[in-house]
Motif scaffolding. Sequence first.
Motif, PDB file in Angstrom:
ATOM      1  N   VAL A 598       8.117  31.625  47.630  1.00  0.00           N
ATOM      2  CA  VAL A 598       9.526  31.288  47.775  1.00  0.00           C
ATOM      3  C   VAL A 598       9.909  30.204  46.757  1.00  0.00           C
ATOM      4  CG1 VAL A 598       9.117  29.535  49.585  1.00  0.00           C
ATOM      5  CG2 VAL A 598      11.357  30.639  49.401  1.00  0.00           C
ATOM      6  N   GLN A 599       8.984  29.316  46.456  1.00  0.00           N
ATOM      7  CA  GLN A 599       9.243  28.284  45.454  1.00  0.00           C
ATOM      8  C   GLN A 599       9.529  28.913  44.098  1.00  0.00           C
ATOM      9  OE1 GLN A 599       9.370  24.763  45.703  1.00  0.00           O
ATOM     10  NE2 GLN A 599      10.087  24.951  43.579  1.00  0.00           N
ATOM     11  N   GLU A 600       8.726  29.922  43.725  1.00  0.00           N
ATOM     12  CA  GLU A 600       8.946  30.591  42.447  1.00  0.00           C
ATOM     13  C   GLU A 600      10.256  31.374  42.455  1.00  0.00           C
ATOM     14  OE1 GLU A 600       6.801  33.897  39.570  1.00  0.00           O
ATOM     15  OE2 GLU A 600       5.521  32.646  40.856  1.00  0.00           O
ATOM     16  N   ALA A 601      10.611  31.926  43.618  1.00  0.00           N
ATOM     17  CA  ALA A 601      11.901  32.622  43.733  1.00  0.00           C
ATOM     18  C   ALA A 601      13.058  31.652  43.469  1.00  0.00           C
ATOM     19  CB  ALA A 601      12.039  33.250  45.114  1.00  0.00           C
ATOM     20  N   VAL A 602      12.976  30.449  44.041  1.00  0.00           N
ATOM     21  CA  VAL A 602      14.010  29.434  43.837  1.00  0.00           C
ATOM     22  C   VAL A 602      14.087  29.050  42.356  1.00  0.00           C
ATOM     23  CG1 VAL A 602      14.677  27.053  44.342  1.00  0.00           C
ATOM     24  CG2 VAL A 602      13.864  28.542  46.185  1.00  0.00           C
ATOM     25  N   GLU A 603      12.935  28.867  41.738  1.00  0.00           N
ATOM     26  CA  GLU A 603      12.904  28.491  40.324  1.00  0.00           C
ATOM     27  C   GLU A 603      13.486  29.593  39.443  1.00  0.00           C
ATOM     28  OE1 GLU A 603       8.810  27.619  39.671  1.00  0.00           O
ATOM     29  OE2 GLU A 603       8.878  25.686  40.740  1.00  0.00           O
ATOM     30  N   HIS A 604      13.169  30.848  39.772  1.00  0.00           N
ATOM     31  CA  HIS A 604      13.730  31.977  39.015  1.00  0.00           C
ATOM     32  C   HIS A 604      15.251  31.987  39.131  1.00  0.00           C
ATOM     33  CE1 HIS A 604      13.736  36.198  37.444  1.00  0.00           C
ATOM     34  NE2 HIS A 604      14.891  36.191  38.087  1.00  0.00           N
ATOM     35  N   ILE A 605      15.758  31.789  40.333  1.00  0.00           N
ATOM     36  CA  ILE A 605      17.215  31.800  40.559  1.00  0.00           C
ATOM     37  C   ILE A 605      17.893  30.687  39.767  1.00  0.00           C
ATOM     38  CG2 ILE A 605      18.991  31.382  42.314  1.00  0.00           C
ATOM     39  CD1 ILE A 605      17.088  32.898  44.286  1.00  0.00           C
ATOM     40  N   HIS A 606      17.269  29.507  39.766  1.00  0.00           N
ATOM     41  CA  HIS A 606      17.861  28.390  39.027  1.00  0.00           C
ATOM     42  C   HIS A 606      17.852  28.645  37.523  1.00  0.00           C
ATOM     43  CE1 HIS A 606      17.068  25.368  42.536  1.00  0.00           C
ATOM     44  NE2 HIS A 606      18.120  26.140  42.741  1.00  0.00           N
ATOM     45  N   LYS A 607      16.824  29.348  37.036  1.00  0.00           N
ATOM     46  CA  LYS A 607      16.704  29.584  35.608  1.00  0.00           C
ATOM     47  C   LYS A 607      17.602  30.713  35.130  1.00  0.00           C
ATOM     48  CE  LYS A 607      13.232  30.235  31.966  1.00  0.00           C
ATOM     49  NZ  LYS A 607      11.788  30.352  31.653  1.00  0.00           N
ATOM     50  N   TYR A 608      17.709  31.791  35.916  1.00  0.00           N
ATOM     51  CA  TYR A 608      18.405  32.991  35.442  1.00  0.00           C
ATOM     52  C   TYR A 608      19.693  33.309  36.214  1.00  0.00           C
ATOM     53  CZ  TYR A 608      13.949  33.820  33.088  1.00  0.00           C
ATOM     54  OH  TYR A 608      12.820  33.691  32.308  1.00  0.00           O
ATOM     55  N   GLY A 609      19.950  32.621  37.300  1.00  0.00           N
ATOM     56  CA  GLY A 609      21.129  32.931  38.111  1.00  0.00           C
ATOM     57  C   GLY A 609      22.397  32.302  37.563  1.00  0.00           C
ATOM     58  N   SER A 610      23.503  32.531  38.258  1.00  0.00           N
ATOM     59  CA  SER A 610      24.803  31.987  37.838  1.00  0.00           C
ATOM     60  C   SER A 610      25.422  31.101  38.902  1.00  0.00           C
ATOM     61  CB  SER A 610      25.758  33.137  37.492  1.00  0.00           C
ATOM     62  OG  SER A 610      25.968  33.959  38.626  1.00  0.00           O
ATOM     63  N   SER A 611      24.594  30.681  39.891  1.00  0.00           N
ATOM     64  CA  SER A 611      25.054  29.780  40.965  1.00  0.00           C
ATOM     65  C   SER A 611      26.147  30.411  41.813  1.00  0.00           C
ATOM     66  CB  SER A 611      25.542  28.444  40.383  1.00  0.00           C
ATOM     67  OG  SER A 611      24.519  27.817  39.662  1.00  0.00           O
ATOM     68  N   HIS A 612      26.132  31.724  41.931  1.00  0.00           N
ATOM     69  CA  HIS A 612      27.150  32.446  42.701  1.00  0.00           C
ATOM     70  C   HIS A 612      26.681  32.648  44.145  1.00  0.00           C
ATOM     71  CE1 HIS A 612      29.951  35.527  43.963  1.00  0.00           C
ATOM     72  NE2 HIS A 612      30.618  35.460  42.806  1.00  0.00           N
ATOM     73  N   THR A 613      25.895  33.688  44.397  1.00  0.00           N
ATOM     74  CA  THR A 613      25.436  34.016  45.748  1.00  0.00           C
ATOM     75  C   THR A 613      23.992  34.507  45.689  1.00  0.00           C
ATOM     76  OG1 THR A 613      27.669  34.648  46.426  1.00  0.00           O
ATOM     77  CG2 THR A 613      25.844  35.446  47.786  1.00  0.00           C
ATOM     78  N   ASP A 614      23.145  33.921  46.524  1.00  0.00           N
ATOM     79  CA  ASP A 614      21.732  34.300  46.553  1.00  0.00           C
ATOM     80  C   ASP A 614      21.251  34.383  47.997  1.00  0.00           C
ATOM     81  OD1 ASP A 614      21.123  34.267  43.583  1.00  0.00           O
ATOM     82  OD2 ASP A 614      21.940  32.260  43.868  1.00  0.00           O
ATOM     83  N   VAL A 615      20.339  35.353  48.256  1.00  0.00           N
ATOM     84  CA  VAL A 615      19.966  35.729  49.623  1.00  0.00           C
ATOM     85  C   VAL A 615      18.446  35.739  49.770  1.00  0.00           C
ATOM     86  CG1 VAL A 615      19.975  37.660  51.274  1.00  0.00           C
ATOM     87  CG2 VAL A 615      22.054  37.105  49.982  1.00  0.00           C
ATOM     88  N   ILE A 616      17.965  35.335  50.949  1.00  0.00           N
ATOM     89  CA  ILE A 616      16.568  35.524  51.319  1.00  0.00           C
ATOM     90  C   ILE A 616      16.506  36.435  52.545  1.00  0.00           C
ATOM     91  CG2 ILE A 616      16.552  33.406  52.722  1.00  0.00           C
ATOM     92  CD1 ILE A 616      13.538  33.163  52.052  1.00  0.00           C
TER      93      ILE A 616
END
Length: 712
Positions: A598-616
């Motif tokens: 889950v830590q790597e998932a968070v890091e991936h989102i921060h690196k490649y996401g757009s700060s819009h909407t993210d789900v677990i």
Amino acid sequence: MPLSRAHGKSFAHRSELKHAKRIVVKLGSAVVTRGDECGLALGRLASIVEQVSMLQNQGREMMIVTSGAVAFGKQRLRHEILLSQSVRQALHSGQSQLKDMILVTNLDFHDEQKRRNLNGTLHELLRMNIVPIINTNDAVVPPPEPNSDLQGVNVISVKDNDSLAARLAVEMKTDLLIVLSDVEGLFDSPPGSDDAKLIDIFYPGDQQSVTFGTKSRVGMGGMEAKVKAALWALQGGTSVVIANGTHPKISGHVITDIVEGKKVGTFFSEVKPAGPTVEQQGEMARAGGRTLAALQPEQRAEIIYRLADLLTDQREEILLANKKDLEEAENKGRLALPLLKRLSLSTSKLNSLAIGLRQIAASSQDSVGRVIRRTRIAKDLDLEQVTVPIGVLLVIFESRPDCLPQVSALAIASGNGLLLKGGKEAAHSNQILHHLTQEALSIHGVKDAVQLVNTREEVEDLCRLDKLIDLIIPRGSSQLVRNIQKAAKGIPVMGHSEGICHVYVDTDASVEKVTRIIRDSKCEYPAACNALETLLIHRDLLRTPLFDQIIDMLRVEQVKIHAGPKFASYLTFSPSEVKSLRTEYGDLECCIEVVDSVQEAVEHIHKYGSSHTDVIITENEKTAEFFLQHVDSACVFWNASTRFSDGYRFGLGAEVGISTSRIHARGPVGIEGLLTTKWLLRGDNHVVSDFSEHGSMKYLHESLPLPQRNTS
């Protein structure tokens, strides 16, 4: 780009200036000289000449009229020669050539033989791709008589370079005359005065509404002379723009900006628009918004309820107008299928709109003027922080006519003035929806609070109206949002440029929930900004029945899969590898990538996401809470579809958009996001000196209870 047109009528709109074939650029004395009047402004001249050369190399015919001898106090003409040399050197870097200075007098225009000679010489130079420089022969021209520059319809006395430029432009059947001076253009009163406003478009007959000030610091012609010369040229079929050629921030592109049709300086036009200018609309929206904010909450709610009723009562007229837009779009073939769907209205859409508007009306009762903090500063000195409207909103939207009543209702509820700029593809739909909005506003006399911009203003020009607009909200493609963010000059932009939404499937995910949530997130409306774009899967789920179910479901839904680099490394035969992990597909496509935790998932989102909407998706509450707390996005969900990121679904009634900004509102923006605050201090003869070290009063800074909110 077509660069040929029959000369005769001037251009009616700025947007047509890009078709100008033959152009005269007049450089005022203040443009060619330094501010200290001790020499030539060589850097500025080089920049201007570079623009002239660029336009010449596009196939246009360029001529320059200079002021120079006057600017140097009518000293030796070697200053003029030096000017022509510096300009010539700059032009030599391109393909254009330059002729030495041509000096003219009145006789060159009024003597038929001399006029024919001058005309023939200039035409021959243009044919040879040479840029002529023309100047009045200050050494021999007699001093003009006062007010003698206009001698009739067909004659203009060459007493300065403004009148020379106008005479030359008409004589040479020029399409465009650009007059560069040291002021931004024509103002309704002398520039620098408190109430002076730049006039965007000037029409013949408007002279009475203008007060002329003193002339430039150098040169013979003031603004009044420029306006008279411009109107004379306009009457002769040449379009005219007066602009600032000395401002360091714009002089490097002022000429090319004018030719591209951008809103620079004052444009002279013979065609007066039927409706108000966008500047007038902005002022009307400002005044209307202030009146709207002063209404009782119940009155603002009544307006919104009335608009909701009109959407259903006038359903047939709305759908008929929308049908025209759809037919025109299909005939022209200019809209992709997803945009056609957005353009389309239906009875069910109108019913949903009406329901949403009624929600807004019900929730808006105490939005404006709500006290959010009370503090007793000292005895009989109480401070309140209250909510107030932001001011005037500019909402720019594409293809979605349903956006108009939604945004209008939110602006009405929050007491904001509103400028709406819709796409051409929805013109008929927007027109009737705006008409109904104004009909609803009329029940309390605030019709002008919501304005639909129908003039031919480009979006980039609207984004420069920082004195009229307080907030820009783009609703459309990521490209539109990026363009507006780039073009906005001093005006904050609320929105998001991309919707790269992630769903992370954890090792403890429920089999029953995974496929439902992923299907809904990706397939329910793939063009939406809150649709799933990247699916993150925990490494331990690879080659499990759950992973197979996910892949099978995506294939059944005809979703094209792109493999992230780590996912591709696990497969012998992988789908096409992604070109970028930061991709918004907006279609039945998505990326799948593998993460180890889950830590790597968070890091991936921060690196490649757009700060819009993210789900677990997980059944492990501890893992879920870690994700919810650590993902820094506007919307973060646990076991729910990304598609819930929506103002209507949040219970806001509607939204003006989804913001990924870190200042002010984030996520779906409803009424609360369109409000700011002001401070109200109520005292009784209080002064700061009373609170000094030896003063008689002490600060208390006591928190006071808030008034009870109206929850009815």
